[in-house]
Design a protein around this motif. Structure first.
Motif, short mmCIF file in Angstrom:
data_model
loop_
_atom_site.label_atom_id
_atom_site.label_comp_id
_atom_site.label_asym_id
_atom_site.label_seq_id
_atom_site.Cartn_x
_atom_site.Cartn_y
_atom_site.Cartn_z
N ALA A 1 1.11 -1.62 0.15
CA ALA A 1 0.00 0.09 0.08
C ALA A 1 0.77 1.15 -0.06
CB ALA A 1 -1.26 0.05 1.44
N THR A 2 1.90 0.98 0.21
CA THR A 2 2.69 2.46 0.87
C THR A 2 3.12 3.06 -0.85
OG1 THR A 2 4.50 0.58 2.48
CG2 THR A 2 4.90 3.35 2.00
N ALA A 3 3.14 2.98 -2.07
CA ALA A 3 3.48 3.71 -3.19
C ALA A 3 2.59 4.08 -3.13
CB ALA A 3 4.11 1.92 -4.20
N GLN B 1 -3.42 -13.25 -2.91
CA GLN B 1 -4.52 -12.22 -2.69
C GLN B 1 -4.48 -12.37 -0.98
OE1 GLN B 1 -8.33 -10.99 -4.31
NE2 GLN B 1 -8.71 -10.19 -2.77
N PHE B 2 -3.80 -10.64 -0.08
CA PHE B 2 -4.22 -11.09 1.04
C PHE B 2 -4.68 -9.49 1.26
CE2 PHE B 2 -0.33 -8.70 1.47
CZ PHE B 2 0.59 -9.11 0.20
N HIS B 3 -5.25 -9.72 2.82
CA HIS B 3 -5.35 -7.93 2.88
C HIS B 3 -4.18 -7.76 3.65
CE1 HIS B 3 -8.93 -9.82 1.31
NE2 HIS B 3 -9.56 -8.89 0.94
N ASP C 1 -3.12 -0.52 6.74
CA ASP C 1 -1.41 0.26 6.69
C ASP C 1 -1.98 1.49 7.60
OD1 ASP C 1 1.05 -0.05 4.42
OD2 ASP C 1 0.20 2.00 4.42
N PHE C 2 -0.44 1.55 8.38
CA PHE C 2 -0.23 2.88 9.05
C PHE C 2 0.85 4.02 7.59
CE2 PHE C 2 -3.17 3.18 11.68
CZ PHE C 2 -4.33 1.90 11.86
N GLU C 3 0.38 5.29 8.00
CA GLU C 3 1.96 6.27 7.33
C GLU C 3 1.61 7.38 8.03
OE1 GLU C 3 3.66 4.08 5.58
OE2 GLU C 3 2.77 2.85 4.27
N ILE D 1 7.57 7.27 8.12
CA ILE D 1 7.77 5.88 8.58
C ILE D 1 6.21 5.32 8.63
CG2 ILE D 1 7.35 7.02 11.04
CD1 ILE D 1 9.44 4.58 11.74
N GLY D 2 6.16 4.05 9.03
CA GLY D 2 4.83 3.07 8.83
C GLY D 2 4.97 2.16 8.24
N PHE D 3 4.13 1.13 8.80
CA PHE D 3 4.04 -0.22 8.67
C PHE D 3 2.47 -1.19 8.54
CE2 PHE D 3 1.12 0.86 12.58
CZ PHE D 3 0.62 -0.25 12.41
P1 HAM Z 1 5.69 -6.55 3.93
O1 HAM Z 1 6.14 -7.21 4.69
O2 HAM Z 1 5.25 -6.49 2.86
O3 HAM Z 1 5.24 -4.85 4.38
O4 HAM Z 1 3.95 -6.95 4.51
C1 HAM Z 1 3.58 -6.77 5.75
C2 HAM Z 1 2.75 -7.73 6.54
O5 HAM Z 1 1.88 -8.35 4.65
C3 HAM Z 1 3.23 -8.81 6.43
O6 HAM Z 1 4.05 -8.43 8.12
C4 HAM Z 1 2.51 -9.92 6.87
O7 HAM Z 1 2.00 -9.95 7.25
C5 HAM Z 1 0.93 -9.20 5.61
N1 HAM Z 1 2.08 -10.25 4.27
C6 HAM Z 1 3.00 -10.00 2.88
N2 HAM Z 1 2.69 -10.61 2.06
C7 HAM Z 1 1.98 -11.81 2.23
C8 HAM Z 1 1.18 -12.67 1.51
N3 HAM Z 1 1.41 -13.11 0.19
N4 HAM Z 1 0.53 -13.03 2.18
C9 HAM Z 1 -0.05 -12.61 3.60
N5 HAM Z 1 0.35 -12.13 4.18
C10 HAM Z 1 1.28 -11.52 3.51
C11 HAM Z 1 4.46 -3.75 3.19
O8 HAM Z 1 4.22 -5.00 2.34
C12 HAM Z 1 5.14 -2.75 3.68
N6 HAM Z 1 4.40 -1.48 2.24
C13 HAM Z 1 5.12 -2.10 4.92
C14 HAM Z 1 5.40 -0.69 5.34
C15 HAM Z 1 4.34 0.89 4.93
N7 HAM Z 1 6.56 0.30 5.33
C16 HAM Z 1 6.20 1.35 5.69
N8 HAM Z 1 4.96 1.70 5.53
#
Ligand code: HAM
Length: 435
Positions: free
Chosen positions: A90-92, A132-134, A137-139, A310-312
């Protein structure tokens, strides 16, 4: 495009995709509700960027040499030739939207946004890993101080607590900045070059393109060979070090099980300084529930103004798996089950149902032609609180029979008495909706 051969039987799901069936919805609802409540506590506003974006945005933000961009994106040419991708994160999209709509000008130093929705990665499916997963997201944008890092991490911890999840471990690292990371990368590459022959083919490739990712390889042999590799923490410049130490000072909260993990590198390239992951036991190898970090410099990289952030994101399917392990969660049943005991009851019951809904009470109508016994069975199955029975006797006498399904009591009521009781129930009995 060739038409796939028609298999016998009804069509089935794509591999790695999943239906979220009604029984699982209460868990998804719980996660979404707590996300919104926690967002409000910290002043985050919701944003909903589209699911499909130009591929270029993901390549530039996530990084060309990442697994996501190299092999996991659902990328395809649109009918007009534009290269588009189903978002893998989601960040992009959020950052693109902020820059495109100048949201950072409104928000100043405190632009705080959250989002919920589906993401797509063509990974190898396994427990807890879907195509496909959900994510939730916090930024938080506009502030480069460590207290924002601490706030974001505390928000994550509070959200997990509000869901009743415990036993989670936060792994924290600092990945340095463009000032100090090149030296680290150089030293790491030199070390890894010495171990090249023992590394897996993926890591041998990463050695050239993205040596930091070698530290994150799940292959046990690679893990063994890199155990003594230099750590980013030992190369931090004074600013990065002070940022990290201030953050550690702020995070000394009793609620958080925190581990400093010098091998934590994350799978996306945009991180600077703080990087973190939240891990849970019981999820198997896919045990990262959430991950995130700081991405100062990313806005400039996209041609925008300086906008540290910063986010997660947390994986909702993984959170739901943890919640299901804790016990059953059921959707509330309707306030009323309406049982037509004969064809003449259908019209009056239809009107009664509409009247109940207008007054805010949920009502589910049973099928005609059923016996009283099967109506009551069905009412019980959908967890209705009361059943309204309408048959020839009731119609003749101008009343309805209302059966309290938990107490087993029943009383004949005129429509006036019925609606009067609804307005002044002995205890408030407003029913939730069945979903
Ligand atoms: P990410 O670590 O790639 O970070 O994904 C975050 C979370 O999404 C993972 O810890 C996991 O729980 C879930 N996830 C990822 N891939 C899968 C999958 N294939 N199936 C199920 N769950 C999955 C990000 O996506 C960054 N955008 C986080 C972020 C936001 N950093 C800064 N802002």
């Amino acid at each position: 495009m060739p038409t796939p051969p028609t298999a016998s039987g009804p069509p089935t799901l794509l591999r790695g995709f999943k239906d979220i069936l009604p029984a699982e919805i209460p868990y998804y609802r719980a996660v979404e509700d707590k996300t919104r409540e926690t967002a409000a506590l910290y002043g985050y506003r919701e944003i909903r960027p589209p699911i499909l974006e130009r591929s270029e945005i993901f390549r530039r933000v996530i990084g060309e040499a990442t697994d996501i961009v190299e092999k996991e994106m659902y990328a395809f040419p649109d009918r007009d030739g534009a290269e588009v991708t189903l978002r893998p994160e989601a960040t992009a999209g959020i950052l693109r939207s902020v820059l495109e709509h100048d949201l950072h000008r409104e928000g100043g130093r405190s632009l705080r946004l959250f989002s919920l929705g589906p993401m797509f990665r063509r990974e190898r499916p396994q427990k807890g890993r879907f195509r496909q997963f959900h994510q939730l997201d916090f930024e938080a944008l506009g502030d480069d101080g460590p207290s924002l890092d601490a706030e974001v991490i505390s928000l994550l911890a509070r959200l997990m607590k509000s869901l009743g999840l415990s036993g989670l471990t936060l792994r924290l690292n600092s990945l340095g900045c463009p000032l100090c990371r090149p030296l680290y990368r150089e030293r790491l590459s030199a070390y890894l070059a010495g171990e090249r022959e023992g590394l897996c083919p993926d890591c041998r490739r990463r050695l050239e393109s993205n040596p930091l990712r070698v530290l994150d390889c799940k292959n046990p042999l690679c893990g063994k060979l890199t155990a003594g590799a230099p750590k980013p923490m030992d190369f931090l410049c004074p600013e990065c070090r002070s940022h990290h130490e201030s953050l550690l000072g702020l995070l000394k909260a009793p609620d958080l099980d925190l581990i400093e993990d010098p091998r934590l590198v994350r799978g996306l390239d945009y991180y600077r300084r703080t990087a973190f992951e939240l891990h849970a036991g019981g999820l198997g190898s896919q045990n990262a529930v959430a991950g995130g970090g700081r991405y100062d410099g990313l806005s400039e990289h996209l041609g925008g103004p300086p906008l540290p952030g910063i986010g997660f994101a947390a994986g909702i399917e993984r959170l739901v798996m943890l919640l299901r392990d804790q016990g059953e969660r059921e959707a509330p049943g309707p306030a009323f089950y309406l049982a037509p005991l004969g064809p003449e009851a259908s019209g009056p019951l239809f009107r009664l149902g509409e009247e109940l809904r207008s007054r805010g009470f949920s009502a589910v109508r049973g099928e005609e032609g059923q016996s009283l016994k099967s109506h009551l069975k069905r009412a019980d199955k959908i967890k209705a609180k009361k059943a309204v029975l309408l048959g020839p006797d009731e119609l003749r006498e101008g009343r309805v029979t209302v059966k309290d399904l938990s107490r087993g009591t029943q009383s004949p009521l005129s429509p006036e008495e019925f609606f009067k009781e609804l307005e002044n129930p002995p205890t408030r009995e407003r029913g939730g909706n069945p979903n």
